[in-house]
Design an enzyme around this catalytic site. Structure first.
Site, PDB file in Angstrom:
ATOM      1  N   SER A 274      32.101  43.349  36.987  1.00 14.64           N
ATOM      2  CA  SER A 274      32.526  41.946  37.089  1.00 14.64           C
ATOM      3  C   SER A 274      33.762  41.695  36.237  1.00 14.64           C
ATOM      4  O   SER A 274      34.414  40.666  36.396  1.00 14.64           O
ATOM      5  CB  SER A 274      31.417  41.013  36.582  1.00 14.64           C
ATOM      6  OG  SER A 274      30.242  41.182  37.306  1.00 14.64           O
TER       7      SER A 274
ATOM      8  N   GLU B  31      32.626  41.008  47.137  1.00 11.54           N
ATOM      9  CA  GLU B  31      34.083  40.924  47.011  1.00 11.54           C
ATOM     10  C   GLU B  31      34.662  42.341  47.037  1.00 11.54           C
ATOM     11  O   GLU B  31      34.226  43.214  46.281  1.00 11.54           O
ATOM     12  CB  GLU B  31      34.454  40.198  45.720  1.00 11.54           C
ATOM     13  CG  GLU B  31      34.095  38.713  45.790  1.00 11.54           C
ATOM     14  CD  GLU B  31      34.258  37.970  44.471  1.00 11.54           C
ATOM     15  OE1 GLU B  31      34.597  36.781  44.509  1.00 11.54           O
ATOM     16  OE2 GLU B  31      34.022  38.573  43.404  1.00 11.54           O
TER      17      GLU B  31
ATOM     18  N   HIS C   4      32.324  44.292  44.555  1.00 15.14           N
ATOM     19  CA  HIS C   4      31.609  43.423  43.612  1.00 15.14           C
ATOM     20  C   HIS C   4      30.464  42.708  44.322  1.00 15.14           C
ATOM     21  O   HIS C   4      30.672  41.713  45.030  1.00 15.14           O
ATOM     22  CB  HIS C   4      32.597  42.417  42.995  1.00 15.14           C
ATOM     23  CG  HIS C   4      31.984  41.574  41.922  1.00 15.14           C
ATOM     24  ND1 HIS C   4      32.056  40.206  41.896  1.00 15.14           N
ATOM     25  CD2 HIS C   4      31.281  41.935  40.819  1.00 15.14           C
ATOM     26  CE1 HIS C   4      31.422  39.749  40.839  1.00 15.14           C
ATOM     27  NE2 HIS C   4      30.948  40.777  40.167  1.00 15.14           N
TER      28      HIS C   4
ATOM     29  N   ASN D  38      33.484  34.028  40.743  1.00 14.71           N
ATOM     30  CA  ASN D  38      33.253  33.735  39.328  1.00 14.71           C
ATOM     31  C   ASN D  38      34.368  32.887  38.727  1.00 14.71           C
ATOM     32  O   ASN D  38      34.128  32.093  37.821  1.00 14.71           O
ATOM     33  CB  ASN D  38      33.061  35.025  38.534  1.00 14.71           C
ATOM     34  CG  ASN D  38      31.674  35.612  38.765  1.00 14.71           C
ATOM     35  OD1 ASN D  38      30.774  34.914  39.231  1.00 14.71           O
ATOM     36  ND2 ASN D  38      31.505  36.878  38.457  1.00 14.71           N
TER      37      ASN D  38
END
Ligand SMILES: NC(=O)c1ccc[n+]([C@@H]2O[C@H](COP(=O)([O-])OP(=O)(O)OC[C@H]3O[C@@H](n4cnc5c(N)ncnc54)[C@H](O)[C@@H]3O)[C@@H](O)[C@H]2O)c1
Length: 300
Positions: free
Chosen positions: A127, A160, A148, A199
């Site tokens: 991340s 992702e 991700h 995020n």
């Protein structure tokens, strides 16, 4: 009955790291029909992963959400190893999901780079690190990409696909096809950026919520209420911070600040006070809200 999509091509996949993410990513790939090796240096982590995955699948079978035969076949395609490079020489795709430590990850990719074929896709589930922080640890940086997944990987649809400056079109296309074959939704980032998409947006919402609260504009309850009833969020930002653990966001901010040295990246006063007081959210029984009993199953 089964919600998995048959893969267009049966691949040999090595997942390194059998923690919260790697264990579920490995099973997702096995359920989709790939041959999967799940490796972790810690044998206990592998035992735990195996036990948790089997328990979870038994519950799904009992509830009629998956066919017992599909689950049994997936476990037959999933092998556990304590050697992180197990089967790497045959792997079409490696997904790294080890601890969030740049040196550990780079060392692992350096080892894999010596063993894997030149056309093996090397992917990280990190991340925190953009592809260019990892891609040059192994030869052929054009085969490196971030894949991700979101937690819990068995459930969350978005993956992702983050291209670094060197990621080839072929590797990006094969990565997208792999994610689609899992029955998940690839979201491609054409250029790398810290935090990726989801995020970054989540963090921006969280930071604004904290700013509004610290400025005395509205209570925690009111801000969460607006997010739920006006924006359709399933839970407000403060409720979510309590659920994931306030210390997690605090540490992420500190790590970001260590990289940028920008005071805007420091954790807020409110969050710092809560962490220093040990009020970390649901897992300690108190965070932005107070809970009757601590819930040890929450938080990362
Ligand atoms: N937890 C999340 O919500 C989440 C979400 C998306 C992405 N990620 C990313 O996934 C990665 C893993 O996170 P996690 O939460 O599953 O971590 P975790 O701590 O649950 O698991 C990490 C595992 O890696 C193993 N490990 C450490 N060094 C190793 C090595 N050299 N070789 C093989 N195994 C090794 C550990 O034994 C451990 O079992 C991180 O990069 C994280 O950023 C986490």
């Amino acid at each position: 009955m089964s919600d998995t999509t048959p893969p267009t091509e049966r691949l040999k996949v090595l997942v390194v790291g059998a923690g919260a993410m790697g264990s579920q990513i490995a099973l997702v790939a096995a359920l989709a029909g790939h041959d999967v090796a799940l490796a972790d240096v810690d044998a206990d982590a592998l035992d735990r992963a195996d036990r948790q995955l089997r328990e979870r699948m038994s519950q799904q079978v009992a509830k009629g959400r998956r066919a017992a035969a599909d689950v049994a076949a997936a476990f037959d395609r999933l092998a556990l190893h304590t050697d992180p490079a197990a089967g790497a020489e045959d792997a079409d795709l490696v997904i790294e999901a080890v601890v969030e430590d740049l040196d550990v990850k780079r060392e692992l990719f350096a080892t894999l780079g010596q063993v894997c074929r030149a056309d093996t896709i090397l992917a990280s589930n990190t991340s925190s690190f953009v592809p260019s922080r990892l891609a040059d640890a192994a030869p052929h940086p054009e085969r490196f990409v971030n894949l991700h997944f979101f937690n819990p990987a068995l459930v969350m649809r978005c993956v992702e696909v983050v291209r670094g400056p060197d990621t080839s079109d072929d590797v990006a296309a094969r990565s997208v096809a792999f994610v689609e074959g899992l029955g998940k939704q690839p979201v491609v980032l054409e250029k790398e950026i810290n935090g990726f998409i989801a995020n970054r947006i989540l963090n921006a919402v969280r930071d604004e919520a904290i700013r509004l609260h610290e400025a005395g504009i509205a209570s925690v309850e009111s801000i969460d209420l607006a997010c739920r009833t006006a924006l359709g969020y399933p839970m407000g930002p403060f409720e979510l911070m309590d659920l994931t653990g306030i210390d997690i966001g605090y540490r992420t901010k500190l790590a970001r600040h260590a990289e940028t040295n920008d005071p805007a990246d420091l954790p807020s006063r409110t969050v710092t006070d809560l962490v220093e007081a040990g009020h970390l959210g649901r897992k300690t029984g108190r965070g932005f809200y107070t809970y009757d009993t601590p819930d040890q199953t929450t938080g990362a």
